[in-house]
Design an enzyme around this catalytic site. Structure first.
Site, PDB file in Angstrom:
ATOM      1  N   HIS A   1       0.842  -1.407  -0.032  1.00 43.81           N
ATOM      2  CA  HIS A   1      -0.194   0.099   0.002  1.00 43.81           C
ATOM      3  C   HIS A   1       0.637   1.499  -0.190  1.00 43.81           C
ATOM      4  O   HIS A   1       1.918   1.192   0.458  1.00 43.81           O
ATOM      5  CB  HIS A   1      -1.191  -0.266   1.272  1.00 43.81           C
TER       6      HIS A   1
ATOM      7  N   CYS B   1      -3.233   0.882   9.357  1.00 39.57           N
ATOM      8  CA  CYS B   1      -4.265   0.014   9.656  1.00 39.57           C
ATOM      9  C   CYS B   1      -5.267  -0.914  10.085  1.00 39.57           C
ATOM     10  O   CYS B   1      -6.560  -0.812   9.824  1.00 39.57           O
ATOM     11  CB  CYS B   1      -3.621  -1.674   8.586  1.00 39.57           C
TER      12      CYS B   1
HETATM   13  C1  CIR Z   1      -3.800  -7.450   3.097  1.00 36.00           C
HETATM   14  O1  CIR Z   1      -2.687  -8.360   2.212  1.00 36.00           O
HETATM   15  O2  CIR Z   1      -4.675  -6.986   2.054  1.00 36.00           O
HETATM   16  C2  CIR Z   1      -3.636  -7.846   4.381  1.00 36.00           C
HETATM   17  N1  CIR Z   1      -3.079  -9.088   4.612  1.00 36.00           N
HETATM   18  C3  CIR Z   1      -2.520  -6.014   5.039  1.00 36.00           C
HETATM   19  C4  CIR Z   1      -3.808  -5.497   4.643  1.00 36.00           C
HETATM   20  C5  CIR Z   1      -3.290  -3.958   5.716  1.00 36.00           C
HETATM   21  N2  CIR Z   1      -3.616  -2.936   5.647  1.00 36.00           N
HETATM   22  C6  CIR Z   1      -2.992  -1.587   5.340  1.00 36.00           C
HETATM   23  O3  CIR Z   1      -1.830  -1.675   4.878  1.00 36.00           O
HETATM   24  N3  CIR Z   1      -3.667  -0.693   5.135  1.00 36.00           N
END
Ligand code: CIR
Length: 265
Positions: free
Chosen positions: A163, A252
Site C-alpha cells: 500500500h 491499518c
Molecule cells: C493484506 O494483504 O491485505 C493484509 N494482509 C494487510 C493489509 C494491511 N493494510 C494496510 O496496509 N492498510
C-alpha cells in the site's frame, strides 16, 4: 485543524493466521496478535476516548485491517471501498452497516477498486497510490466524491510494496516519513508544506499520527522513533510484530474520524 474525534477498530479474526501475506515463512502467533491488538486499542483509547470495536468474522482473516474498508472524507461523509483483494471484499459489509445512520455512506463497485491503505490525507488534499489493490477507476470515484467537499485528490504510482501508506505516512500534520527504497515520486507532495524525512527502517515508514504531536511508532523501527523524539514529537512505541508478519502496520488496524471542520489521517 488536525483532530481525531473517534476511532473504529475491528477485533482480529480467529482465522488471522490465514491472512494474505507476501512472506509466510514465520508463523503467526494468534495469542500474541490478540495481545498486541489489545495494547494498540488501549493506547489509542487513552488518547481518543470515543472508541468502538466491531466484532471479528471467522470467514475474514484480514478483517482487523479495517483501514482498507473505507476512506473518511469529513465528519459526515465516508466512502466504503471495494478492496482490491477478492478475499477482503466482504469486510466492508460490517463497516458499512455500522457507519450507515451515522454518516453519509457512499459505495464503490467493480471495476473500481480501492484500499484505504492507499489513501493518505494531508489537510484538504488526498494522495492516492495506484497499487495492485487500488486502480484508476477507484481513485477517480474518490476524486469525484471529494471535490465538492473542497478536497483535492492527487494520485501517483506505487512502484513497489503493498500500500501507499506502507511506504509513507504522516508523523504529524507537518512531517511526512517515507521509505526511500520504494521510489515514490516525491513531487506528489509539492505545495503541502511538509518536511519529508527518509526513514532508516522500512517499518518506520508507517506510523500513526494523533493529536497533540503524539505519534505511535513500531518497535521494529527504533531509529525512526529516535528521529521523531529529536523533533519534539511525543512518541509511543508498540510491538506489532504479528501485524508486520501479515504485511500490516500502525495505521491499518483503525479508522480515524474527525470532528466537524477538522481532518485526520
Ligand atoms: C493484506 O494483504 O491485505 C493484509 N494482509 C494487510 C493489509 C494491511 N493494510 C494496510 O496496509 N492498510
Amino acid at each position: 485543524m488536525f483532530q481525531v474525534d473517534r476511532i473504529l477498530t475491528r477485533k482480529p479474526s480467529v482465522s488471522f493466521q490465514n491472512c494474505i501475506r507476501h512472506d509466510a515463512s514465520s508463523p503467526i502467533d494468534l495469542d500474541l496478535m490478540n495481545h498486541q491488538h489489545l495494547a494498540y486499542v488501549k493506547c489509542l483509547s487513552q488518547i481518543v476516548s470515543d472508541h468502538n470495536q466491531l466484532d471479528d468474522d471467522p470467514a475474514l482473516p484480514d478483517c482487523v485491517f479495517i483501514e482498507d474498508t473505507c476512506v473518511v472524507l469529513d465528519h459526515e461523509t465516508v466512502l466504503i471501498t471495494n478492496p482490491g483483494a477478492p478475499s477482503r471484499r466482504a469486510e466492508v459489509q460490517a463497516v458499512q452497516e455500522y457507519l450507515t445512520g451515522e454518516l453519509r455512506v457512499h459505495t464503490m463497485v467493480d471495476p473500481a477498486t480501492l484500499d484505504g491503505g492507499d489513501v493518505l490525507r494531508v489537510g484538504q488534499t488526498l494522495i492516492a497510490g495506484r497499487s495492485e489493490r487500488s486502480n484508476e477507476a477507484g481513485i477517480q470515484l474518490l476524486r469525484d466524491l471529494a471535490k465538492p467537499l473542497g478536497i483535492e485528490t492527487r494520485s501517483t504510482p506505487l512502484p513497489k510494496g503493498l500500500h501507499f501508506k506502507s511506504a509513507c505516512s504522516l508523523a504529524s500534520p507537518e512531517v511526512l516519513l517515507y521509505d526511500p527504497s520504494v521510489g515514490i515520486d516525491l513531487s506528489v507532495f509539492e505545495g503541502l508544506s511538509l518536511d519529508l524525512i527518509a526513514v532508516p527502517e522500512k517499518d518506520g515508514a508507517n506510523v500513526l499520527a494523533l493529536p497533540q504531536q503524539r505519534v505511535i511508532v513500531s518497535q521494529a523501527a527504533p531509529r525512526t522513533a529516535r528521529i521523531l523524539e529529536q523533533r519534539g514529537l511525543d512518541v509511543t512505541i508498540l510491538n506489532i510484530s504479528e501485524m508486520h508478519k501479515a504485511d500490516g502496520a500502525l495505521t491499518c488496524p483503525s479508522v480515524r474520524l474527525p470532528a466537524k471542520g477538522h481532518w485526520c489521517t
